[in-house]
Design an enzyme around this catalytic site. Structure first.
Site, short mmCIF file in Angstrom:
data_model
loop_
_atom_site.label_atom_id
_atom_site.label_comp_id
_atom_site.label_asym_id
_atom_site.label_seq_id
_atom_site.Cartn_x
_atom_site.Cartn_y
_atom_site.Cartn_z
CB ILE A 1 5.20 0.01 3.09
CG1 ILE A 1 4.07 0.91 3.60
CG2 ILE A 1 6.50 0.24 3.86
CD1 ILE A 1 3.64 0.60 5.02
N GLY A 2 3.73 0.65 -0.13
CA GLY A 2 2.66 0.27 -1.05
C GLY A 2 1.28 0.83 -0.75
N GLY A 3 1.20 1.91 -0.02
CA GLY A 3 -0.10 2.49 0.31
C GLY A 3 -0.90 2.91 -0.90
CB CYS B 1 5.68 16.09 2.41
SG CYS B 1 5.76 15.16 3.95
#
Length: 170
Positions: free
Chosen positions: A13-15, A78
């Site tokens: 979402i663009g972190g 991860c």
């Protein structure tokens, strides 16, 4: 110092883009990539432009060279490496795209030569001067210390790149 131009892999979402904007408001995201349609819609709503919805396993060194980015932002999956997961590491299908990116670094023209066309410097000199084949010091941020793929990268470097700093991210 030249302007940071970045590619954002696994953009979600663009972190990472938000963090980069806070760190350097003049930095420019050249392109973002994420496979998740819903995350891409949120990203587009937030920033006005949508990430490319592609499988990174199919991106080529030439594709990446065409951007001439001097920074990569990555937040790869991860789950293959977490203690609560199956701990398959590089054998987990979700790690393939990240391993592919690491593999094609050596094929990139940006990696092979400095902007001036000189042959690649030795890493000790690069660390002292802060220059790399990409023009300025790069950091490769890795986590998942128990994973066999992480251990292999730490022992040999990534296709000749040296790990400058390491952070446990997951």
């Amino acid at each position: 110092m030249s302007r940071l131009t970045a590619l954002e892999f696994y953009s979600g979402i663009g972190g990472m883009r938000f963090a980069l904007a806070q760190a350097d408001p003049t930095a420019k995201i050249l392109d973002a990539f994420d496979i998740n349609h819903v995350a891409n819609m949120v990203y587009q709503h937030t920033f006005g432009d949508a990430p490319r919805q592609v499988n990174l396993e199919h991106i080529t060194a030439a594709d990446l060279d065409s951007y001439a980015a001097n920074l990569w932002l990555l937040a790869p999956p991860c789950q293959p490496y977490t203690r609560q997961g199956l701990q398959l590491g590089a054998q987990d299908a979700r790690s393939r795209s990240f391993l592919h990116l690491l593999h094609i670094i050596a094929s990139m023209q940006q990696h092979k030569q400095h902007p001036g066309g000189q042959q690649e410097q030795q890493w000790p000199e690069m660390l002292q001067t802060g220059t790399t084949p990409f023009g300025q010091r790069q950091q490769l941020v890795l986590g998942h210390g128990q994973a066999t793929s992480h251990q292999g990268v730490m022992q040999s470097g990534v296709n000749g790149l040296q790990v400058i700093q390491e952070f446990a991210a997951c």
